[in-house]
Write a protein that holds these residues in place. Structure first.
Motif, mmCIF file in Angstrom:
data_model
loop_
_atom_site.group_PDB
_atom_site.id
_atom_site.type_symbol
_atom_site.label_atom_id
_atom_site.label_comp_id
_atom_site.label_asym_id
_atom_site.label_seq_id
_atom_site.Cartn_x
_atom_site.Cartn_y
_atom_site.Cartn_z
ATOM 1 N N THR A 1 7.605 10.987 4.513
ATOM 2 C CA THR A 1 6.319 11.439 5.052
ATOM 3 C C THR A 1 5.168 10.624 4.480
ATOM 4 O O THR A 1 4.242 10.225 5.197
ATOM 5 N N LYS A 2 5.238 10.350 3.174
ATOM 6 C CA LYS A 2 4.190 9.555 2.522
ATOM 7 C C LYS A 2 4.154 8.137 3.088
ATOM 8 O O LYS A 2 3.070 7.577 3.307
ATOM 9 N N LEU A 3 5.317 7.567 3.352
ATOM 10 C CA LEU A 3 5.353 6.219 3.909
ATOM 11 C C LEU A 3 4.762 6.180 5.318
ATOM 12 O O LEU A 3 4.051 5.239 5.665
ATOM 13 N N VAL A 4 5.069 7.187 6.118
ATOM 14 C CA VAL A 4 4.484 7.248 7.465
ATOM 15 C C VAL A 4 2.955 7.268 7.379
ATOM 16 O O VAL A 4 2.266 6.593 8.146
ATOM 17 N N MET A 5 2.441 8.022 6.416
ATOM 18 C CA MET A 5 0.992 8.192 6.297
ATOM 19 C C MET A 5 0.288 6.992 5.682
ATOM 20 O O MET A 5 -0.899 6.779 5.929
ATOM 21 N N THR A 6 0.997 6.195 4.891
ATOM 22 C CA THR A 6 0.307 5.159 4.125
ATOM 23 C C THR A 6 0.661 3.722 4.486
ATOM 24 O O THR A 6 -0.161 2.819 4.278
ATOM 25 N N VAL A 7 1.846 3.474 5.014
ATOM 26 C CA VAL A 7 2.227 2.088 5.297
ATOM 27 C C VAL A 7 1.505 1.554 6.525
ATOM 28 O O VAL A 7 0.987 0.445 6.536
ATOM 29 N N GLY A 8 1.474 2.349 7.573
ATOM 30 C CA GLY A 8 0.795 1.900 8.784
ATOM 31 C C GLY A 8 1.628 0.890 9.559
ATOM 32 O O GLY A 8 2.759 0.570 9.194
ATOM 33 N N GLY A 9 1.041 0.374 10.631
ATOM 34 C CA GLY A 9 1.737 -0.591 11.464
ATOM 35 C C GLY A 9 3.017 -0.011 12.047
ATOM 36 O O GLY A 9 3.200 1.195 12.132
ATOM 37 N N ALA A 10 3.934 -0.905 12.412
ATOM 38 C CA ALA A 10 5.223 -0.453 12.938
ATOM 39 C C ALA A 10 6.158 -0.019 11.814
ATOM 40 O O ALA A 10 7.038 0.816 12.008
ATOM 41 N N SER A 11 5.950 -0.577 10.625
ATOM 42 C CA SER A 11 6.882 -0.328 9.523
ATOM 43 C C SER A 11 6.797 1.088 8.985
ATOM 44 O O SER A 11 7.814 1.650 8.562
ATOM 45 N N GLY A 12 5.603 1.670 8.987
ATOM 46 C CA GLY A 12 5.436 3.014 8.447
ATOM 47 C C GLY A 12 6.346 4.033 9.122
ATOM 48 O O GLY A 12 7.133 4.712 8.457
ATOM 49 N N ARG B 1 0.828 -1.203 0.000
ATOM 50 C CA ARG B 1 0.000 0.000 0.000
ATOM 51 C C ARG B 1 0.869 1.263 0.000
ATOM 52 O O ARG B 1 0.606 2.210 -0.750
ATOM 53 N N GLY B 2 1.897 1.272 0.822
ATOM 54 C CA GLY B 2 2.767 2.437 0.900
ATOM 55 C C GLY B 2 3.512 2.703 -0.391
ATOM 56 O O GLY B 2 3.587 3.849 -0.852
ATOM 57 N N PHE B 3 4.029 1.664 -1.007
ATOM 58 C CA PHE B 3 4.816 1.862 -2.220
ATOM 59 C C PHE B 3 3.939 2.111 -3.443
ATOM 60 O O PHE B 3 4.380 2.760 -4.401
ATOM 61 N N GLU B 4 2.711 1.642 -3.415
ATOM 62 C CA GLU B 4 1.783 2.025 -4.488
ATOM 63 C C GLU B 4 1.453 3.515 -4.375
ATOM 64 O O GLU B 4 1.281 4.207 -5.389
ATOM 65 N N ALA B 5 1.380 4.017 -3.147
ATOM 66 C CA ALA B 5 1.162 5.455 -2.947
ATOM 67 C C ALA B 5 2.351 6.249 -3.471
ATOM 68 O O ALA B 5 2.183 7.320 -4.076
ATOM 69 N N LEU B 6 3.548 5.744 -3.245
ATOM 70 C CA LEU B 6 4.738 6.406 -3.792
ATOM 71 C C LEU B 6 4.704 6.387 -5.315
ATOM 72 O O LEU B 6 5.045 7.381 -5.967
ATOM 73 N N ARG B 7 4.301 5.264 -5.893
ATOM 74 C CA ARG B 7 4.242 5.140 -7.349
ATOM 75 C C ARG B 7 3.307 6.209 -7.935
ATOM 76 O O ARG B 7 3.612 6.816 -8.954
#
Length: 200
Positions: free
Chosen positions: A68-79, A42-48
């Motif tokens: 910033t985009k990864l924090v907002m979209t990946v979620g969980g601990a990984s974001g 989900r996070g990397f599709e948002a980056l794409r």
């Protein structure tokens, strides 16, 4: 350092994560929440989706925006962890980094990730891949060598006992499984290395 086609890199990273999403989920199901593959995809599709926007920015600003985009979209601990990595890297790196600047900036970014996760190398986390990659950069290893080092570092998490994250609740039962975050980190390192290698 050669100029990178950031849009191409983001697209390649998103492809890599999508291709390995089920593998990452399976790894995380063994000792985690089981959502790492889905969250990363989900996070990397948002980056794409915003790849051209990021690519139009100076490298430091692009990296901070990516984080910033990864924090907002990946979620969980990984974001927060992957987001912190890119944001901190963006704060430290120059617009046209040489190997010394990249290595120093990456080291500072790793410190930020360690602080955010209250973790250190040897605790079965993404740090167990990030630190060997930084050391390889400092040793001026080739892109292909760095990719192999990242893969080996991810595999080296298998016999570790998790001391941080959800897997730590399993105690000794976390032994014998690769850390999903370490695996996704190694996948991303190899993707970057391949693109840099293509430009050699």
């Amino acid at each position: 350092m050669r100029a990178l086609d950031l849009s191409r890199l983001i697209t390649a990273a998103a492809d890599t994560i999508a291709d390995h999403a089920e593998e990452l989920t399976a790894l995380d199901q063994a000792i985690g929440d089981g959502d790492h593959g889905l969250n990363m995809k989900r996070g990397f599709e948002a980056l794409r989706s915003d790849a051209n926007v990021f690519a139009a920015k100076p490298l430091p600003d692009a990296l901070k925006a990516i984080g910033t985009k990864l924090v907002m979209t990946v979620g969980g601990a990984s974001g927060p962890l992957f987001g912190t990595l890119f944001i901190a890297l963006g704060k430290e790196i120059s617009a046209d980094p040489d190997n010394a600047n990249l290595t120093a900036a990456f080291g500072k970014a790793i410190e930020a990730v360690a602080a955010r996760g209250k973790s250190q190398v040897g605790q079965k986390t993404i740090l167990d891949v990030l630190q060997p990659v930084r050391d390889a950069l400092a040793g001026e290893k080739t892109a292909a060598e760095i990719a192999d080092i990242a893969d080996a570092a991810a595999k080296a998490t298998v016999p570790m006992k998790a001391l941080r994250g959800r897997a730590s609740f399993l105690g000794d039962r976390s032994i014998g499984h690769m850390d999903a975050g370490a695996r996704s980190t190694a996948l991303l390192v190899r993707t970057l290395a391949q693109i840099i290698g293509d430009k050699a």
